[in-house]
Write an enzyme that holds these catalytic residues in place. Structure first.
Site, PDB file in Angstrom:
ATOM      1  N   ASP A 216      -4.044  -9.357  12.604  1.00  0.00           N
ATOM      2  CA  ASP A 216      -3.280  -9.321  11.349  1.00  0.00           C
ATOM      3  C   ASP A 216      -2.921 -10.752  10.956  1.00  0.00           C
ATOM      4  O   ASP A 216      -2.114 -11.405  11.620  1.00  0.00           O
ATOM      5  CB  ASP A 216      -2.018  -8.464  11.525  1.00  0.00           C
ATOM      6  CG  ASP A 216      -1.313  -8.257  10.206  1.00  0.00           C
ATOM      7  OD1 ASP A 216      -0.912  -9.263   9.573  1.00  0.00           O
ATOM      8  OD2 ASP A 216      -1.178  -7.102   9.773  1.00  0.00           O
TER       9      ASP A 216
ATOM     10  N   THR B 248      -0.763   7.602  -1.200  1.00  0.00           N
ATOM     11  CA  THR B 248      -2.072   7.516  -1.872  1.00  0.00           C
ATOM     12  C   THR B 248      -2.965   6.436  -1.251  1.00  0.00           C
ATOM     13  O   THR B 248      -4.165   6.413  -1.497  1.00  0.00           O
ATOM     14  CB  THR B 248      -1.877   7.150  -3.356  1.00  0.00           C
ATOM     15  OG1 THR B 248      -1.282   5.841  -3.407  1.00  0.00           O
ATOM     16  CG2 THR B 248      -0.991   8.149  -4.077  1.00  0.00           C
TER      17      THR B 248
ATOM     18  N   ARG C 263       0.839  -1.192   0.000  1.00  0.00           N
ATOM     19  CA  ARG C 263       0.000   0.000   0.000  1.00  0.00           C
ATOM     20  C   ARG C 263       0.877   1.246   0.000  1.00  0.00           C
ATOM     21  O   ARG C 263       1.690   1.441   0.897  1.00  0.00           O
ATOM     22  CB  ARG C 263      -0.901  -0.008   1.232  1.00  0.00           C
ATOM     23  CG  ARG C 263      -1.934   1.074   1.107  1.00  0.00           C
ATOM     24  CD  ARG C 263      -3.230   0.831   1.811  1.00  0.00           C
ATOM     25  NE  ARG C 263      -3.192   0.269   3.131  1.00  0.00           N
ATOM     26  CZ  ARG C 263      -4.103   0.554   4.059  1.00  0.00           C
ATOM     27  NH1 ARG C 263      -5.072   1.393   3.787  1.00  0.00           N
ATOM     28  NH2 ARG C 263      -4.083  -0.013   5.216  1.00  0.00           N
TER      29      ARG C 263
ATOM     30  N   ASP D 265       0.877 -11.444  10.291  1.00  0.00           N
ATOM     31  CA  ASP D 265       1.669 -11.457  11.533  1.00  0.00           C
ATOM     32  C   ASP D 265       1.374 -12.697  12.351  1.00  0.00           C
ATOM     33  O   ASP D 265       2.286 -13.303  12.926  1.00  0.00           O
ATOM     34  CB  ASP D 265       1.358 -10.208  12.365  1.00  0.00           C
ATOM     35  CG  ASP D 265       2.104  -8.990  11.853  1.00  0.00           C
ATOM     36  OD1 ASP D 265       3.041  -9.165  11.039  1.00  0.00           O
ATOM     37  OD2 ASP D 265       1.739  -7.871  12.252  1.00  0.00           O
TER      38      ASP D 265
HETATM   39  N1  URA Z   1      -5.652  -7.729   7.057  1.00  0.00           N
HETATM   40  C1  URA Z   1      -5.522  -8.498   8.167  1.00  0.00           C
HETATM   41  O1  URA Z   1      -4.598  -9.285   8.265  1.00  0.00           O
HETATM   42  N2  URA Z   1      -6.440  -8.381   9.144  1.00  0.00           N
HETATM   43  C2  URA Z   1      -7.492  -7.531   9.080  1.00  0.00           C
HETATM   44  O2  URA Z   1      -8.304  -7.490  10.004  1.00  0.00           O
HETATM   45  C3  URA Z   1      -7.599  -6.729   7.919  1.00  0.00           C
HETATM   46  C4  URA Z   1      -6.676  -6.851   6.930  1.00  0.00           C
END
Ligand code: URA
Length: 213
Positions: A204, A112, A108, A207
């Site tokens: 995430d 922007t 990302r 992660d």
């Molecule tokens: N990406 C993720 O890993 N978790 C989320 O909640 C949103 C996007």
């Protein structure tokens, strides 16, 4: 390409939902998270391939010849959206070991906030293949939209999008751009938070599966 659909296929198999609930828990370890993702991906791979066409072919059992149903064409390509999509590949390939695999890397842009492609590799003869784009989290939908845009430019026969968890905002955004691409997911959560995380979600996904937090 397939017809316009706006379709969300909820894959609410009890085994998948149970495993997903364990994945959501903050007590689940990296090892457990990864293992469960692999198991769920195998089950999702089974469900998403329900409509694959079969054709009768002659085989010979130890006792007799017979016409037996076999997958027609077998030209599936799974496209993993890096990095979290990788976690879905192993399970998926257990049910479709002959499938080809492609990768797309997006980040990302901090200014922007638009997805920028940094890697793209898919097999040849995409025009003969059915593409299944996999990414565990359909959150804002922006990276899924960009990934499917890019995959469509290779001219596949059809495209499906498979995730583990979706937000209503991501589904709406995705289908505004790709009304012809069906979404397959076991669960649609409540909403996104201000940082674009799915609530209640599972945190995430990258992660948690790679232990990078
Ligand atoms: N990406 C993720 O890993 N978790 C989320 O909640 C949103 C996007």
């Amino acid at each position: 390409m397939t017809e316009p659909t706006n379709m969300v296929n909820l894959i609410e198999h009890p085994l998948i939902l149970h495993k997903l609930s364990i994945m959501r828990s903050k007590e689940t370890s990296t090892q457990g998270f990864r293992q469960l993702l692999e198991e769920i991906s195998m089950l999702l791979g089974y469900e998403i391939t329900r409509d694959l066409p079969v054709e009768m072919q002659e085989i010979e059992t130890p006792l007799a010849k017979m016409q037996a149903p076999m997958l027609q064409g077998k030209k599936i390509v799974i496209i993993s959206v890096l990095r979290a999509g990788t976690g879905m590949l192993d399970g998926f390939l257990k049910v479709l070991p002959a499938a080809r695999v492609g990768h797309i890397g997006l980040y990302r842009d901090p200014k922007t906030l638009n997805p920028v492609e940094y890697y793209f590799k898919v097999p040849r003869e995409m025009e003969d293949r059915q593409a299944i784009v996999v990414d565990p989290m359909l959150a804002t939908g922006n990276s899924a939209i960009a990934a499917v845009d890019r995959v469509k430019r290779t001219g596949p026969k059809s495209v499906k999008f498979l995730c583990l968890l979706a937000a209503p905002e991501g589904i709406a955004n995705f289908h505004k751009h790709h009304p012809d691409v069906p979404i397959y997911t076991p669960a649609v959560d409540e909403r996104l938070d201000e940082k674009g995380y799915i609530i209640p979600g599972l945190g995430d996904a990258g992660d948690r599966m790679f232990g990078t937090k």
